[in-house]
Design an enzyme around this catalytic site. Structure first.
Site, PDB file in Angstrom:
ATOM      1  N   GLU A 185      72.651 118.443  59.211  1.00 16.02           N
ATOM      2  CA  GLU A 185      73.166 119.692  59.790  1.00 16.02           C
ATOM      3  C   GLU A 185      72.185 120.867  59.644  1.00 16.02           C
ATOM      4  O   GLU A 185      72.521 121.921  59.106  1.00 16.02           O
ATOM      5  CB  GLU A 185      74.519 120.037  59.156  1.00 16.02           C
ATOM      6  CG  GLU A 185      75.571 118.962  59.390  1.00 16.02           C
ATOM      7  CD  GLU A 185      76.942 119.321  58.820  1.00 16.02           C
ATOM      8  OE1 GLU A 185      77.045 120.360  58.137  1.00 16.02           O
ATOM      9  OE2 GLU A 185      77.903 118.570  59.072  1.00 16.02           O
ATOM     10  N   GLU A 307      79.527 111.653  60.320  1.00 10.27           N
ATOM     11  CA  GLU A 307      80.701 112.280  59.715  1.00 10.27           C
ATOM     12  C   GLU A 307      81.721 112.533  60.822  1.00 10.27           C
ATOM     13  O   GLU A 307      81.346 113.001  61.898  1.00 10.27           O
ATOM     14  CB  GLU A 307      80.363 113.621  59.038  1.00 10.27           C
ATOM     15  CG  GLU A 307      79.488 113.542  57.809  1.00 10.27           C
ATOM     16  CD  GLU A 307      79.263 114.920  57.192  1.00 10.27           C
ATOM     17  OE1 GLU A 307      80.090 115.839  57.448  1.00 10.27           O
ATOM     18  OE2 GLU A 307      78.269 115.096  56.470  1.00 10.27           O
TER      19      GLU A 307
END
Length: 661
Positions: A185, A307
């Site tokens: 991220e 995720e």
């Protein structure tokens, strides 16, 4: 014919559903969680006697994803005295050897290696070269020259770490990762979080190409991907977010990636609002990456969802509760069903659930991490007692034993997703409810002349509202023609027959992409898309998938022509209407008459109002090996497709559904 008001769900046991080259359910790909087999949390303060054996082996659950050890090594490795800004190869080899030795000596984990298919991923700092120093007082090189592209030192460290630390299993060391994500991220750290430096996004994407080259220099067979988006939101700024981020990433680094990686989370409780990705929004997100990948690169790169689940904002400052776990459970099941529909193009889909995450416990507030497989026995009253399973274990109990060959299923309600697998004498029929109310199902099982010897029903639902508990009811049924699937619930119906189920027909699914995408909508303006080189057989079905990004209140029902023939668009689509999102972004799935399709097809759209974009246009073709839906049993209403779970049918004459071949 008019569609029945009751939801019909049909299972055709004798028809194999082939998607690309894939026909089987891949448990390691889908039934897993965010852990490693050798982390310390398995072995301390557990009420379950042998946690590894109970969770991994008993429920056939796979791991893992690792983002911690590599950061620890980087923070502690010495700088190369001959090359400032580079890790010392000898010291890196020393540290890796120490960690490898610990793994080799930890023999109790070796039998579980077959349950591990590791995703290795770096945390942002100090891996990204922005001047942040390691614990040894040096920082990775920020040079950007022809001889040393930006990120070379970071990539060399990554490549050497993989080569030095991992082995082939057992006494040779932990098995090498199956996948390597460049960084976790990263845009949150350089651009999106409060007080982020607003660093160059372009440079970050160039960094990904450099990392891939360096990792493969030391590990030629390693699969490398990125850029690990936290919250894609392509439609923001009238698709400016897409152009600045994912489009640019694919333009710069797409050719160097083996897969594209994203994170997908529902927001079921953010400031009292419900903002879901499950349903049409997630379809639009994945379709957009796929279609632009095809346009730009000439191929659809695999997707990794490293995720996914739900973020539980309004409950994160509160103690653990069964309801908070339910918010994750319901999203995980729905999203999984959608990933399974793309199994040929999904390389991994990992729900975000960790074992204990004790690092997330705050003794001042008494609050712990929200995504835990295990909780303290005395929660929520206090963070004390031995560790027991949280409600998240019910996901793995629900999916226990599911495996086998995928067979054809269909439904006349797009909010009901279904899938099924045949494993010898056993059949696993999975049905998920995207709707916010219970749905009465009329079930029919075709393709066999025999009744099941036994039927086990597993029904996972919420009992008691926001103060309630996720319930997994497991019971036997003598027959099952009707079933009420609770709000946002999932059921697995397990049929056992006296003999192996015979599969003698095939439905082969292929997805095609238009040559253009992302066209702006103007009232009355014709938007034309071409989908070419489509292959058909004598029998089959098709679905046109329209990705739309529009403000609320604008039409989602354009005039649609396929090869000059008008096609009606259903006014229902997967999931919610996205009223709490800033705008609508989703895929409308439109069944189309198979007979009007050609090798090269023209799809034209015309909207009655201004604003928004058609983000994607794709087509799913379902080619049948035979007339697998003979008219003696079923008449199709042409608002249907197996893949979109949107077939309507009626019984005709005096035949029962079990009489169908």
């Amino acid at each position: 014919l008019a569609a029945s008001a009751q939801t019909h769900v049909q299972l055709n046991l004798n028809v194999k559903h082939k998607l690309g080259d894939v026909t089987e359910f891949n448990r390691p790909k889908f039934i897993n969680f965010h852990a490693t087999i050798n982390e310390n949390y398995w072995d301390s303060a557990n009420k379950i006697a042998d946690l590894r054996d109970d969770l991994i082996r008993k429920y056939d659950v796979y791991v893992g994803r690792e983002t911690g050890m590599i950061k620890t090594v980087l923070r502690n490795v010495k700088e190369d005295p001959e090359r400032p800004g580079f890790a010392d190869p000898d010291d890196l080899a020393r540290l890796c050897s120490q960690n490898k030795k610990r793994y080799v000596q930890n023999t109790k984990v070796h039998p579980y290696e077959k349950y591990s298919n590791l995703i290795l991923c770096n945390q942002f700092s100090p891996f990204y070269p922005d001047g942040t120093k390691t614990l040894k007082g040096w920082a990775l090189s920020q040079k950007d020259t022809e001889d040393e592209p930006f990120g070379t030192a970071s990539g060399e460290f990554y490549g050497r770490y993989i080569k030095e630390y991992f082995g082939e299993g057992g006494e040779s060391g932990e098995p090498k990762p199956g996948f390597c994500e460049v960084i976790n991220e990263p845009l949150w750290d350089i651009y999106d979080k409060p007080k982020a430096p607003k660093s160059s996004i372009t440079k970050l994407f160039e960094f990904h190409s450099t990392i891939a080259a360096q990792v493969k220099k030391f590990n030629p067979d390693m699969k490398v991907g990125g850029y690990c988006t936290a919250f894609p939101d392509f439609e923001l700024q009238n698709f400016g977010r897409w152009n600045a981020r994912w489009k640019q990433f694919i333009d710069i680094a797409g050719k160097d990636m083996d897969f594209f990686t994203i994170h997908l989370y529902d927001f079921p409780c953010k400031d009292g609002k419900q903002m879901y990705r499950k349903g049409s929004n997630m379809e639009a997100t994945m379709d957009m990456i796929e279609q632009y990948s095809m346009i730009k690169l000439g191929e659809v790169k695999p997707l990794m969802i490293s995720e996914y689940s739900a973020q539980t904002h309004d409950y994160n400052r509160k103690p653990w509760s069964p309801y908070r776990d339910w918010l994750r459970l319901k999203s995980t099941n729905s999203m999984l069903m959608q990933f399974m529909e793309r199994t040929d193009n999904i390389c991994y889909a990992m729900p975000f659930a960790m074992l204990k995450s004790e690092w997330g416990y705050n003794p001042k507030t008494g609050l712990a991490h929200t995504a835990r497989m295990l909780r303290r026995e005395n929660e929520p009253e206090s963070f004390t007692g031995e560790y027991v399973y949280s409600e998240l274990i019910k996901f793995y109990q629900l999916w226990k034993d599911v495996k086998g060959t995928r067979v054809e299923t269909n439904c006349d309600n797009p909010d009901i997703m279904c899938d099924a697998y045949v494993d010898g004498k056993n059949v696993y029929f999975i049905i998920n409810n995207l709707d916010f109310k219970p749905v009465d199902l009329n079930l029919s099982v075709n393709g066999t002349s025999k009744d099941a010897k036994s039927i086990e029903v597993r029904h996972l639902y919420l009992k008691g509202g926001k103060d309630g508990v996720p319930m997994l009811d497991v019971y036997d049924a003598k027959s099952l023609d009707h079933f009420t699937l609770e709000t946002e619930a999932t059921c697995v119906i397990c049929y056992n027959f006296d003999r192996k189920v015979k599969i003698n027909e095939t439905m082969e699914e292929v997805k095609y992409y238009a040559t253009d995408y992302l066209k702006e909508i103007a009232a009355g303006k014709e938007l034309v898309f071409n989908i070419n080189n489509v292959k058909k057989t004598e029998y089959g079905e098709a679905v046109i998938r329209l990705g739309l990004g529009r403000n609320h209140g604008l039409s989602l029902l354009p005039e649609l022509l396929v090869n000059g023939k008008k096609v009606d668009i259903p006014d229902n689509f997967r999931g919610d209407v996205q009223k709490d999102r800033a705008s609508f972004f989703g895929v409308i799935e439109v069944p189309v008459d198979y007979s009007i399709l050609k090798g090269n097809n023209t799809i034209s759209l015309k909207f009655p109002d201004n604003g928004g974009h058609v983000s994607t246009v794709t087509m799913q073709i379902f080619n049948f090996s035979n007339n697998i839906f003979p008219s003696c049993c079923v008449e199709f209403i042409l608002n249907s497709s197996p893949q979109s779970s949107y077939i309507s049918f009626v019984k005709t004459s005096n035949l029962s559904f079990s009489d169908c071949p």
